[in-house]
Write an enzyme that holds these catalytic residues in place. Structure first.
Site, PDB file in Angstrom:
ATOM      1  N   ILE A   1       0.908  -1.149   0.000  1.00  0.00           N
ATOM      2  CA  ILE A   1       0.000   0.000   0.000  1.00  0.00           C
ATOM      3  C   ILE A   1       0.949   1.201   0.000  1.00  0.00           C
ATOM      4  O   ILE A   1       1.533   1.528   1.026  1.00  0.00           O
ATOM      5  CB  ILE A   1      -0.945   0.007   1.216  1.00  0.00           C
ATOM      6  N   PRO A   2       1.136   1.831  -1.159  1.00  0.00           N
ATOM      7  CA  PRO A   2       2.295   2.710  -1.382  1.00  0.00           C
ATOM      8  C   PRO A   2       2.207   4.103  -0.759  1.00  0.00           C
ATOM      9  O   PRO A   2       2.134   5.114  -1.453  1.00  0.00           O
ATOM     10  CB  PRO A   2       2.356   2.787  -2.910  1.00  0.00           C
ATOM     11  N   CYS A   3       2.280   4.163   0.548  1.00  0.00           N
ATOM     12  CA  CYS A   3       2.256   5.448   1.243  1.00  0.00           C
ATOM     13  C   CYS A   3       3.502   6.283   0.937  1.00  0.00           C
ATOM     14  O   CYS A   3       3.478   7.504   1.103  1.00  0.00           O
ATOM     15  CB  CYS A   3       2.084   5.250   2.741  1.00  0.00           C
ATOM     16  N   HIS A   4       4.563   5.652   0.438  1.00  0.00           N
ATOM     17  CA  HIS A   4       5.775   6.390   0.079  1.00  0.00           C
ATOM     18  C   HIS A   4       5.553   7.301  -1.128  1.00  0.00           C
ATOM     19  O   HIS A   4       6.344   8.204  -1.366  1.00  0.00           O
ATOM     20  CB  HIS A   4       6.937   5.425  -0.194  1.00  0.00           C
ATOM     21  N   ARG A   5       4.477   7.101  -1.865  1.00  0.00           N
ATOM     22  CA  ARG A   5       4.211   7.902  -3.060  1.00  0.00           C
ATOM     23  C   ARG A   5       3.491   9.214  -2.743  1.00  0.00           C
ATOM     24  O   ARG A   5       3.152   9.964  -3.658  1.00  0.00           O
ATOM     25  CB  ARG A   5       3.381   7.091  -4.060  1.00  0.00           C
TER      26      ARG A   5
END
EC number: 2.1.1.63
Length: 159
Positions: free
Chosen positions: A125-129
């Protein structure tokens, strides 16, 4: 059950429960709630598949994850995490843009940021984006060095 794998962002603990991935922890995990429940299982098929997909992602061969996920959170947090999964590989989005997609006004970006920080399944779940309104790197539960590395992997160059 859980296992630990090596990655370009350090050791990751993969946690599964009832047939779904429930957490990916950057090691060492800092909070008591991140302690896995159950036994370590390096051969569990779901954990092996999660590790395989993460290895492909880190090698640049995977842009989308296909895993059963069950992140535990409030209904609002789950809505934010669903929005994170809509951010395409190699792109970024601001907290305010996500708040707008959720039809939030006022302090919506701040609420999105708080929910983003509670994401129990980073990378998949790409919270880094998610970045600041001006495109700057903002806080990341795994640390800004890891966020920079992940965005660099996706862009093909260091961010």
């Amino acid at each position: 059950m859980w296992t630990i794998i090596d990655s370009p962002v350090g050791e990751l603990r993969l946690v599964a429960h009832d047939g779904a991935i429930t957490a990916i922890d950057f090691m060492p995990a800092l909070y008591a709630e991140n302690r896995p429940r159950g036994e370590r299982s390096d051969s569990d098929p779901l954990l092996v598949e999660c590790a395989r997909q993460l290895a492909e992602y880190f090698a640049g061969d995977r842009t989308h994850f296909d895993l059963p996920l069950a992140p535990a959170g409030t209904p609002f947090q789950v809505r934010v995490w669903d929005q994170l999964r809509q951010i395409e590989y190699g792109t970024t989005c601001s907290y305010g843009q996500i708040a707008g997609r959720l039809e939030m006004t006022g302090h919506g970006a701040r609420a999105v940021g708080l929910a983003n920080g509670k994401n129990p399944i980073p990378i998949v779940i790409p919270c880094h984006r998610v970045v600041g309104a001006d495109g700057s790197l903002t806080g990341y539960a795994g640390g800004l060095d890891r966020k920079t590395t992940l965005l660099g992997l996706e862009s093909g160059a260091l961010f």
